[in-house]
Motif scaffolding. Structure first.
Motif, mmCIF file in Angstrom:
data_model
loop_
_atom_site.group_PDB
_atom_site.id
_atom_site.type_symbol
_atom_site.label_atom_id
_atom_site.label_comp_id
_atom_site.label_asym_id
_atom_site.label_seq_id
_atom_site.Cartn_x
_atom_site.Cartn_y
_atom_site.Cartn_z
ATOM 1 N N CYS A 33 19.199 52.877 36.950
ATOM 2 C CA CYS A 33 20.183 51.981 36.348
ATOM 3 C C CYS A 33 21.610 52.428 36.660
ATOM 4 O O CYS A 33 22.555 52.003 36.011
ATOM 5 C CB CYS A 33 19.988 51.884 34.825
ATOM 6 S SG CYS A 33 20.080 53.439 33.943
ATOM 7 N N VAL A 34 21.754 53.300 37.678
ATOM 8 C CA VAL A 34 23.076 53.826 38.005
ATOM 9 C C VAL A 34 23.979 52.732 38.557
ATOM 10 O O VAL A 34 25.193 52.767 38.353
ATOM 11 C CB VAL A 34 22.945 54.997 39.003
ATOM 12 C CG1 VAL A 34 22.416 54.513 40.351
ATOM 13 C CG2 VAL A 34 24.270 55.714 39.173
ATOM 14 N N SER A 35 23.416 51.746 39.254
ATOM 15 C CA SER A 35 24.260 50.684 39.803
ATOM 16 C C SER A 35 24.915 49.869 38.684
ATOM 17 O O SER A 35 26.100 49.528 38.762
ATOM 18 C CB SER A 35 23.424 49.770 40.694
ATOM 19 O OG SER A 35 22.370 49.167 39.959
ATOM 20 N N VAL A 36 24.160 49.564 37.632
ATOM 21 C CA VAL A 36 24.717 48.816 36.501
ATOM 22 C C VAL A 36 25.769 49.646 35.775
ATOM 23 O O VAL A 36 26.800 49.119 35.324
ATOM 24 C CB VAL A 36 23.585 48.404 35.539
ATOM 25 C CG1 VAL A 36 24.134 47.603 34.377
ATOM 26 C CG2 VAL A 36 22.531 47.608 36.282
ATOM 27 N N ILE A 37 25.552 50.954 35.689
ATOM 28 C CA ILE A 37 26.526 51.830 35.039
ATOM 29 C C ILE A 37 27.830 51.873 35.826
ATOM 30 O O ILE A 37 28.922 51.842 35.254
ATOM 31 C CB ILE A 37 25.922 53.246 34.877
ATOM 32 C CG1 ILE A 37 24.737 53.208 33.916
ATOM 33 C CG2 ILE A 37 26.970 54.220 34.393
ATOM 34 C CD1 ILE A 37 23.992 54.521 33.815
ATOM 35 N N ILE A 38 27.733 51.943 37.151
ATOM 36 C CA ILE A 38 28.933 51.977 37.987
ATOM 37 C C ILE A 38 29.730 50.682 37.837
ATOM 38 O O ILE A 38 30.965 50.694 37.734
ATOM 39 C CB ILE A 38 28.542 52.224 39.454
ATOM 40 C CG1 ILE A 38 28.009 53.645 39.619
ATOM 41 C CG2 ILE A 38 29.728 51.994 40.377
ATOM 42 C CD1 ILE A 38 27.495 53.944 40.993
ATOM 43 N N VAL A 39 29.036 49.561 37.815
ATOM 44 C CA VAL A 39 29.715 48.281 37.664
ATOM 45 C C VAL A 39 30.419 48.204 36.309
ATOM 46 O O VAL A 39 31.586 47.787 36.218
ATOM 47 C CB VAL A 39 28.708 47.131 37.831
ATOM 48 C CG1 VAL A 39 29.357 45.802 37.489
ATOM 49 C CG2 VAL A 39 28.163 47.097 39.252
ATOM 50 N N ALA A 40 29.734 48.616 35.247
ATOM 51 C CA ALA A 40 30.350 48.582 33.920
ATOM 52 C C ALA A 40 31.542 49.534 33.840
ATOM 53 O O ALA A 40 32.555 49.226 33.197
ATOM 54 C CB ALA A 40 29.311 48.942 32.862
ATOM 55 N N GLY A 41 31.443 50.699 34.493
ATOM 56 C CA GLY A 41 32.562 51.623 34.509
ATOM 57 C C GLY A 41 33.765 51.066 35.250
ATOM 58 O O GLY A 41 34.914 51.255 34.831
ATOM 59 N N ALA A 42 33.509 50.367 36.354
ATOM 60 C CA ALA A 42 34.619 49.760 37.110
ATOM 61 C C ALA A 42 35.306 48.670 36.296
ATOM 62 O O ALA A 42 36.534 48.517 36.358
ATOM 63 C CB ALA A 42 34.098 49.193 38.424
ATOM 64 N N LEU A 43 34.539 47.910 35.521
ATOM 65 C CA LEU A 43 35.133 46.857 34.694
ATOM 66 C C LEU A 43 35.824 47.415 33.455
ATOM 67 O O LEU A 43 36.616 46.713 32.813
ATOM 68 C CB LEU A 43 34.057 45.848 34.284
ATOM 69 C CG LEU A 43 33.457 45.015 35.417
ATOM 70 C CD1 LEU A 43 32.301 44.161 34.904
ATOM 71 C CD2 LEU A 43 34.518 44.132 36.059
ATOM 72 N N GLN A 44 35.514 48.667 33.095
ATOM 73 C CA GLN A 44 36.146 49.274 31.936
ATOM 74 C C GLN A 44 37.575 49.729 32.244
ATOM 75 O O GLN A 44 38.427 49.801 31.345
ATOM 76 C CB GLN A 44 35.310 50.476 31.468
ATOM 77 C CG GLN A 44 35.819 51.192 30.229
ATOM 78 C CD GLN A 44 35.767 50.317 28.986
ATOM 79 O OE1 GLN A 44 34.821 49.566 28.798
ATOM 80 N NE2 GLN A 44 36.782 50.428 28.144
ATOM 81 N N ILE A 45 37.849 50.035 33.498
ATOM 82 C CA ILE A 45 39.167 50.558 33.875
ATOM 83 C C ILE A 45 40.288 49.562 33.572
ATOM 84 O O ILE A 45 41.294 49.940 32.943
ATOM 85 C CB ILE A 45 39.178 50.973 35.358
ATOM 86 C CG1 ILE A 45 38.195 52.125 35.578
ATOM 87 C CG2 ILE A 45 40.577 51.376 35.797
ATOM 88 C CD1 ILE A 45 38.047 52.530 37.023
ATOM 89 N N PRO A 46 40.211 48.288 33.997
ATOM 90 C CA PRO A 46 41.307 47.365 33.652
ATOM 91 C C PRO A 46 41.488 47.146 32.169
ATOM 92 O O PRO A 46 42.609 46.945 31.694
ATOM 93 C CB PRO A 46 40.919 46.064 34.370
ATOM 94 C CG PRO A 46 39.465 46.163 34.624
ATOM 95 C CD PRO A 46 39.195 47.627 34.836
ATOM 96 N N SER A 47 40.393 47.199 31.408
ATOM 97 C CA SER A 47 40.518 47.066 29.956
ATOM 98 C C SER A 47 41.295 48.234 29.366
ATOM 99 O O SER A 47 42.160 48.047 28.495
ATOM 100 C CB SER A 47 39.122 46.987 29.323
ATOM 101 O OG SER A 47 39.205 46.967 27.916
ATOM 102 N N ALA A 48 41.020 49.451 29.860
ATOM 103 C CA ALA A 48 41.749 50.618 29.369
ATOM 104 C C ALA A 48 43.224 50.557 29.775
ATOM 105 O O ALA A 48 44.112 50.917 28.989
ATOM 106 C CB ALA A 48 41.107 51.893 29.913
#
Length: 361
Positions: A275-290
């Protein structure tokens, strides 16, 4: 060729115990079989196939190029431009009082006199602020601060969310019930109100004087990291838990349990890699929110300490002189929009490329 095929058809059936060679196995391939061989694609790995699909996405690749240019700019510009983010413009060692609120590529009176005398002055690409500081350098440093906050906050959220969600999803039962109720309680709190309250409390209570590195960052930035770590990991934990609840039912996880593997090893070696691919995608989308949250906090005065600039604090300073000096608000606003839009488009491209449920040829 026709006579040969006719003779092969008329041959009697071979005995199972006979060592006679079956000549039908050595016939030439038909045109249809050749076409089937041509359309067969070469074998590829999951990551290679994902990056190949990502390169076909023009929006994602354009966003990646924009982010690379922005990162290169914030690394190179401070070594090229002879101004500092807190330095007031000086000419021949004297403070230039006429260098306040200058328009882009405009020189002050002292600078014009110095140029006429044969001196060289580096242009103010974005003008100057109300204190006579170069605005271009301040926007660059503000972009660096916003990107640093976004990246570090996303890393903190990623680590806490993955660990918490992995434990909850793998063990299940009462452990999952208790841990998810804690997530529900945190998730039900008003985010922005808790961010403001925790930022104020942590800013007043943190003592960063003993550690030089933390002293450079300041209590405001440290408090933002802690706030993100305390509040914004819940979404990541829920997503990881849902992935693990599905993956742990597979046969290879059961085989690892039967072989005596420990729970930590099963999670680390068999579940998380799937499930590392889904984690990477969620992490990338978290950056603009932060980044957006940090800009908002800096806009209301709860961000980094002055004189260190942030895109939010620059936008707040530009708001006061919007009618007279609109460029002071436009430049940081454009940078915020570019960063958040680029990360969002790149995250969407990563999701389309690496999420198996959204695979498109």
């Amino acid at each position: 060729m026709d006579n040969t095929s006719k003779n092969l058809d008329e041959m009697p059936k071979k005995s199972p115990l006979s060592f006679q060679i079956d000549l039908k196995k050595f016939e030439k391939a038909t045109d249809e079989e050749k076409r089937q061989q041509d359309v067969m694609s070469e074998s590829t790995s999951f990551w290679k196939d994902g990056f190949r699909k990502l390169r076909r996405n023009p929006l994602a690749m354009g966003s990646l190029i924009v982010l690379i240019l922005i990162i290169g700019m914030i690394l190179i510009v401070p070594h090229v431009v002879p101004y500092s983010y807190s330095q007031i413009i000086t000419v021949n060692g004297r403070r230039d009082k006429t260098a306040s609120n200058m328009a882009p590529f405009q020189y002050s009176q002292l600078e014009q006199q110095y140029i006429e005398e044969g001196g060289k002055v580096f242009p103010h690409i974005m003008g100057t602020d109300e204190m006579g500081r170069d605005y271009f350098v301040r926007v660059i440093y503000g972009t660096r601060v916003s990107l640093a906050v976004g990246l570090f906050a996303s890393i903190i959220v990623l680590i806490i969310g993955v660990l918490y969600g992995s434990i909850s999803g793998y063990f299940g039962g009462k452990v999952d019930l208790i841990m998810m109720r804690i997530v529900d309680i945190i998730y039900s709190l008003p985010d922005m109100l808790m961010v403001i309250l925790l930022s104020v409390v942590l800013r007043e209570t943190l003592n960063v004087d003993a550690i030089p590195f933390l002293q450079k960052l300041g209590p405001n930035m440290i408090s933002m990291f802690i706030v993100f770590g305390l509040l914004y990991w819940t979404g990541m934990a829920r997503m990881v838990r849902g992935q693990i609840l599905t993956i742990k039912q597979n046969e290879y996880v059961l085989a690892a349990k039967i072989s005596g593997a420990k729970s930590g090893r099963i999670i680390r070696r068999h579940i998380l890699p799937n499930c590392v691919s889904v984690i990477i995608v969620a992490g990338a989308l978290q950056i603009p929110s932060a980044i957006f949250t940090e800009s908002f906090l800096s806009f209301i005065g709860l961000g980094v300490q002055a004189p260190m600039p942030s895109l939010g604090s620059l936008a707040n300073a530009g708001r006061a002189g919007l009618t007279a000096y609109p460029y002071k608000l436009i430049f940081p606003a454009i940078m915020i929009c570019l960063i958040t839009l680029a990360f969002n488009l790149l995250g969407d491209g990563l999701r389309d490329a690496f999420d198996p449920k959204l695979r498109r040829d």
